[in-house]
Design a protein around this motif. Structure first.
Motif, mmCIF file in Angstrom:
data_model
loop_
_atom_site.group_PDB
_atom_site.id
_atom_site.type_symbol
_atom_site.label_atom_id
_atom_site.label_comp_id
_atom_site.label_asym_id
_atom_site.label_seq_id
_atom_site.Cartn_x
_atom_site.Cartn_y
_atom_site.Cartn_z
ATOM 1 N N LEU A 177 6.206 -4.397 -9.083
ATOM 2 C CA LEU A 177 4.985 -3.698 -8.912
ATOM 3 C C LEU A 177 3.766 -4.540 -9.345
ATOM 4 O O LEU A 177 3.430 -4.886 -10.489
ATOM 5 N N TYR A 178 2.750 -4.606 -8.274
ATOM 6 C CA TYR A 178 1.773 -5.310 -8.520
ATOM 7 C C TYR A 178 0.472 -4.255 -8.434
ATOM 8 O O TYR A 178 0.493 -3.716 -7.202
ATOM 9 N N VAL A 220 6.076 -4.516 -4.538
ATOM 10 C CA VAL A 220 5.260 -3.466 -3.961
ATOM 11 C C VAL A 220 3.752 -3.806 -4.583
ATOM 12 O O VAL A 220 3.588 -4.082 -5.727
ATOM 13 N N HIS A 221 2.996 -3.796 -3.635
ATOM 14 C CA HIS A 221 1.594 -3.780 -3.933
ATOM 15 C C HIS A 221 0.445 -3.010 -3.680
ATOM 16 O O HIS A 221 0.686 -2.427 -2.641
ATOM 17 N N VAL A 225 2.935 5.252 -5.889
ATOM 18 C CA VAL A 225 3.127 4.330 -7.041
ATOM 19 C C VAL A 225 4.327 4.696 -7.832
ATOM 20 O O VAL A 225 5.055 3.984 -8.672
ATOM 21 N N ASP A 226 4.475 6.097 -8.183
ATOM 22 C CA ASP A 226 5.769 6.741 -8.844
ATOM 23 C C ASP A 226 7.109 6.108 -8.181
ATOM 24 O O ASP A 226 7.957 5.609 -8.670
ATOM 25 N N ALA A 227 7.025 6.433 -6.742
ATOM 26 C CA ALA A 227 8.219 5.651 -6.245
ATOM 27 C C ALA A 227 8.400 4.077 -6.442
ATOM 28 O O ALA A 227 9.627 3.651 -6.395
ATOM 29 N N ALA A 228 7.179 3.666 -6.407
ATOM 30 C CA ALA A 228 7.367 2.233 -6.431
ATOM 31 C C ALA A 228 7.816 1.995 -8.071
ATOM 32 O O ALA A 228 8.928 0.898 -8.142
ATOM 33 N N TYR A 266 0.858 -1.175 0.043
ATOM 34 C CA TYR A 266 0.070 0.124 0.149
ATOM 35 C C TYR A 266 0.775 1.413 0.015
ATOM 36 O O TYR A 266 0.232 2.231 0.105
ATOM 37 N N SER A 267 2.073 1.419 0.131
ATOM 38 C CA SER A 267 3.087 2.541 0.166
ATOM 39 C C SER A 267 4.363 2.181 -0.290
ATOM 40 O O SER A 267 4.709 0.894 -0.432
#
Length: 142
Positions: free
Chosen positions: A105-106, A75-76, A90-93, A55-56
């Protein structure tokens, strides 16, 4: 595996309690704000075996110059989560996945933040089943 879920973030006592005396070869997992200590330790503690971030995600530059070569990560998050997507996680992921040699990334369809917590109304059983399958596959591989 060490799991973090602490609203105060990475306090010295949380780190000491969580990892003091444990072997360095751990997978660090964090949910929401718990991602901060999990990501910090996965990036900075020698011997980390992996990171599971739910989530983060924060920019890799927050804890160093790059993602460690030997540390796989997942990362989920949900693709319309106003926190995960709307606040830039999401950009960091995506940045983490680009830097890491073994990271995924999921994104799951939906707009909930705590979608894998069955005690909350935001629970999504289908997304959670897929998340659990992916996490177990990850853990078998580390």
């Amino acid at each position: 595996m060490v799991v973090f879920h602490h609203a105060q973030g990475l306090t010295p006592s949380v780190v000491a309690f969580a990892v003091e005396g444990l072997p360095p070869e751990l997978v660090y997992a964090g949910f929401s704000l718990g991602v901060l200590p999990a990501q910090f330790l996965a990036q900075t503690r020698p011997g980390a075996r992996g990171a599971l971030l739910f989530y983060s995600c924060v920019p890799v530059s927050e804890f160093g110059s790059g993602w460690p070569e030997a540390v796989p990560a997942q990362v989920h998050g949900m693709d319309a989560d106003p926190i995960f997507v709307g606040e830039g996680d999401v950009d960091a992921a995506r940045e983490l996945v680009e830097q890491a040699s073994n990271a995924e990334l999921y994104l799951y369809p939906g707009d909930q933040h705590y979608f894998a917590d069955s005690s909350l109304p935001s629970y999504d059983p289908e997304a959670t089943a897929l998340l659990v399958r992916r996490v177990l596959d990850f853990l078998r591989g580390v």
